[in-house]
Scaffold this active site. Structure first.
Site, PDB file in Angstrom:
ATOM      1  N   CYS A 255       0.877  -1.188   0.000  1.00 44.13           N
ATOM      2  CA  CYS A 255       0.000   0.000   0.000  1.00 44.13           C
ATOM      3  C   CYS A 255       0.901   1.221   0.000  1.00 44.13           C
ATOM      4  O   CYS A 255       0.938   2.002   0.954  1.00 44.13           O
ATOM      5  CB  CYS A 255      -0.914   0.005   1.218  1.00 44.13           C
ATOM      6  SG  CYS A 255      -1.920  -1.488   1.428  1.00 44.13           S
ATOM      7  N   ALA A 256       1.632   1.408  -1.079  1.00 41.53           N
ATOM      8  CA  ALA A 256       2.754   2.350  -1.087  1.00 41.53           C
ATOM      9  C   ALA A 256       2.333   3.805  -1.054  1.00 41.53           C
ATOM     10  O   ALA A 256       3.097   4.659  -0.602  1.00 41.53           O
ATOM     11  CB  ALA A 256       3.617   2.091  -2.327  1.00 41.53           C
ATOM     12  N   GLY A 259       4.786   6.783  -1.645  1.00 37.06           N
ATOM     13  CA  GLY A 259       6.106   6.172  -1.597  1.00 37.06           C
ATOM     14  C   GLY A 259       7.049   6.586  -0.500  1.00 37.06           C
ATOM     15  O   GLY A 259       8.254   6.348  -0.612  1.00 37.06           O
ATOM     16  N   GLY A 260       6.555   7.168   0.606  1.00 33.65           N
ATOM     17  CA  GLY A 260       7.450   7.578   1.672  1.00 33.65           C
ATOM     18  C   GLY A 260       8.248   6.421   2.264  1.00 33.65           C
ATOM     19  O   GLY A 260       9.480   6.488   2.386  1.00 33.65           O
ATOM     20  N   LYS A 261       7.560   5.345   2.624  1.00 34.12           N
ATOM     21  CA  LYS A 261       8.260   4.188   3.190  1.00 34.12           C
ATOM     22  C   LYS A 261       9.008   3.416   2.097  1.00 34.12           C
ATOM     23  O   LYS A 261      10.055   2.816   2.368  1.00 34.12           O
ATOM     24  CB  LYS A 261       7.270   3.287   3.928  1.00 34.12           C
ATOM     25  CG  LYS A 261       6.659   3.947   5.167  1.00 34.12           C
ATOM     26  CD  LYS A 261       5.731   3.006   5.897  1.00 34.12           C
ATOM     27  CE  LYS A 261       5.120   3.683   7.116  1.00 34.12           C
ATOM     28  NZ  LYS A 261       4.169   4.769   6.746  1.00 34.12           N
ATOM     29  N   ASP A 279      -0.139   0.108  -5.412  1.00 33.68           N
ATOM     30  CA  ASP A 279      -1.259   0.877  -4.874  1.00 33.68           C
ATOM     31  C   ASP A 279      -2.421   0.767  -5.847  1.00 33.68           C
ATOM     32  O   ASP A 279      -2.233   0.396  -7.012  1.00 33.68           O
ATOM     33  CB  ASP A 279      -0.886   2.348  -4.657  1.00 33.68           C
ATOM     34  CG  ASP A 279      -1.731   2.993  -3.561  1.00 33.68           C
ATOM     35  OD1 ASP A 279      -1.310   2.959  -2.391  1.00 33.68           O
ATOM     36  OD2 ASP A 279      -2.829   3.497  -3.878  1.00 33.68           O
ATOM     37  N   CYS A 379      -1.108   3.892  10.957  1.00 33.57           N
ATOM     38  CA  CYS A 379      -0.882   5.109  11.736  1.00 33.57           C
ATOM     39  C   CYS A 379      -2.102   5.359  12.621  1.00 33.57           C
ATOM     40  O   CYS A 379      -2.559   6.484  12.779  1.00 33.57           O
ATOM     41  CB  CYS A 379      -0.584   6.305  10.834  1.00 33.57           C
ATOM     42  SG  CYS A 379      -1.819   6.630   9.560  1.00 33.57           S
TER      43      CYS A 379
END
Length: 447
Positions: A255-256, A259-261, A279, A379
């Site tokens: 679940c990108a 793309g932060g992670k 995604d 989160c």
């Protein structure tokens, strides 16, 4: 050392700042988009607002959002309509401690200033004068700025720490950055930020993190444009760290999003191996691809999925060393960073999210090879989205087991749960994050 731009010294009057805040309030109220996205677009469209003003305007606006329930309570108490203008007037008196005459001078109707006060507004200021934002008469959920639906779940989650955690969610979030080790060194970036006059320090736990204890104009941070650093909460950085992705491995960020992670994982792999950012939203993947290029990361492929059960998943069963499921969630852990999310329903509710999370986790698990690692993260700080989902998954998938946090990452700060990463704003001064590290059983040795 990277070039750092000088601050824009253009500035407007305090009254003009208030008019800008009123404009922002009306803009956010008029669209179904998160406040941070609206604010960014608003500033981009108003190049005449200099860097000296953007910070104070944003800070005041976010302070208004953090006082949403309490301001509404005061207006209702005095029989006033809950409008942006009344809300700002109440805030200036209750939080800014301004007198009626001081407010009247700001609301002068002059150039770029708000329109003059009406008799009704002057009467409201008289009623509020000398008051405090918090009142002992307020219901608990109002005083703590907690939506009624989340009151009992949070109380059950935090127990004796409930009020402390809710108070922490009302504090401004710091600016956390992650240095891209492909392009820069953390000590160089800390020094560059300090040369801009910013109070930058290395993060406590994240090895590539930097914390800035104020919110500068992002246009000043040229290292963002060059891909040397990315904005990423320290807790989010720690979730990516739990992947422990190695150079040469095959990895999926299921679940990108933008793309932060994915960026953090690909950097862990030193640009070697293969990372697939998946995604269901094409726009997010396109934004992610731009960030990947800017960061100088070439081991990332984007993959648009029709759904969590896309046929691509079946075709690649059991072929990846590591899979991250950063599941869509309520976002309660980000409330200090996105205070409007408490009150605005811009996505699915829990009744939709919980079964969706379970489906996504079960489908993504098919990609993990025997002996491989699956990380489930949110989160959120609600147990139903976190420990509850993991327990249900393990009951249905006996070939997976939990890898305790003390085993996989003993260097991380003490968690609220012995086995999982469970971060909270009050305890860790990070956004609220949850992550469980699961391992698929290896194949039995050949006879």
């Amino acid at each position: 050392m990277p070039h750092v731009s000088q601050p824009d010294v253009r500035s407007v009057t305090p009254a003009a700042r208030l008019q800008a805040i009123l404009d922002l309030m009306q803009e956010v109220d008029s669209v179904d988009r998160p406040a941070d996205a609206v604010i960014s677009a608003w500033f981009r469209a108003r190049r005449d607002v200099g860097a000296e003003d953007r910070g104070p305007i944003s800070e005041t606006y976010y302070a208004l959002l953090r006082a949403h329930a309490r301001l509404g309570w005061w207006l209702a108490r005095h029989g006033r309509e809950d409008t942006p203008r009344n809300r700002l007037l109440a805030f200036l008196v209750l939080d800014g401690k301004k007198t009626r005459d001081e407010v009247a001078r700001l609301f002068s109707g002059g150039m770029s200033a708000p329109a003059p006060l009406t008799d009704n507004e002057r009467a409201l200021l008289v009623k509020l004068q000398g008051g405090r934002m918090d009142s002992p008469s307020m219901p608990e959920e109002v005083r703590l700025e907690c939506p009624a639906w989340a009151l009992e779940p949070f109380r059950n989650r935090f127990g004796a720490e409930f009020e402390r955690e809710m108070a922490a969610l009302l504090t401004p979030a710091p600016l956390d950055l992650r240095v891209n080790p492909i392009k820069a060194k953390r000590e160089d970036m800390v020094q560059a930020l300090r040369e801009l006059g910013l109070p930058a320090e290395p993060s406590v736990s994240a090895p590539f993190g930097i914390r800035v204890r104020e919110r500068p104009s992002l246009s000043r941070l040229t290292m963002l444009k060059s891909g040397e650093v990315e904005i990423q909460d320290e807790g989010s950085q720690l979730v990516a760290l739990l992947m422990d992705a190695r150079p040469g491995e095959r990895v999926v960020d299921f679940c990108a999003g933008a793309g932060g992670k994915t960026l953090a994982i690909a950097a862990q792999m030193a640009n070697r191996g293969h990372v697939i950012a998946c995604d269901v939203m094409e726009g997010r993947l396109k934004r992610g691809a731009e960030r990947f290029r800017r960061a100088g990361l070439h081991n990332i492929e984007t993959r648009l999925l029709a759904s969590e059960t896309d046929r691509w998943v079946k075709r690649h069963k059991g072929t990846f060393d590591r899979v991250l499921v950063d599941a869509p969630c309520s976002g309660t852990g980000t409330w200090r960073r996105n205070p409007d999310a408490r009150w605005r329903t811009l996505g699915a509710g829990l009744e939709t999210l919980l079964p969706q999370q379970a489906r996504i986790l079960a489908s993504a698990a098919r990609l993990v090879k025997p002996g491989g690692r699956l990380v489930y993260a949110t989160c959120s700080m609600l147990p139903d989205e976190n420990e509850g989902q993991v327990a249900s998954f393990l009951a249905a998938h006996p070939d997976f087991r939990v890898l305790p946090l003390t085993e996989v990452a003993p260097q991380l700060p003490p968690s609220a749960h012995p086995d999982y990463l469970s971060l909270t704003p009050a305890r860790h001064d990070m956004d609220g994050f949850f992550a469980a590290v699961l391992q698929r059983a290896p194949l039995p040795p050949a006879a």
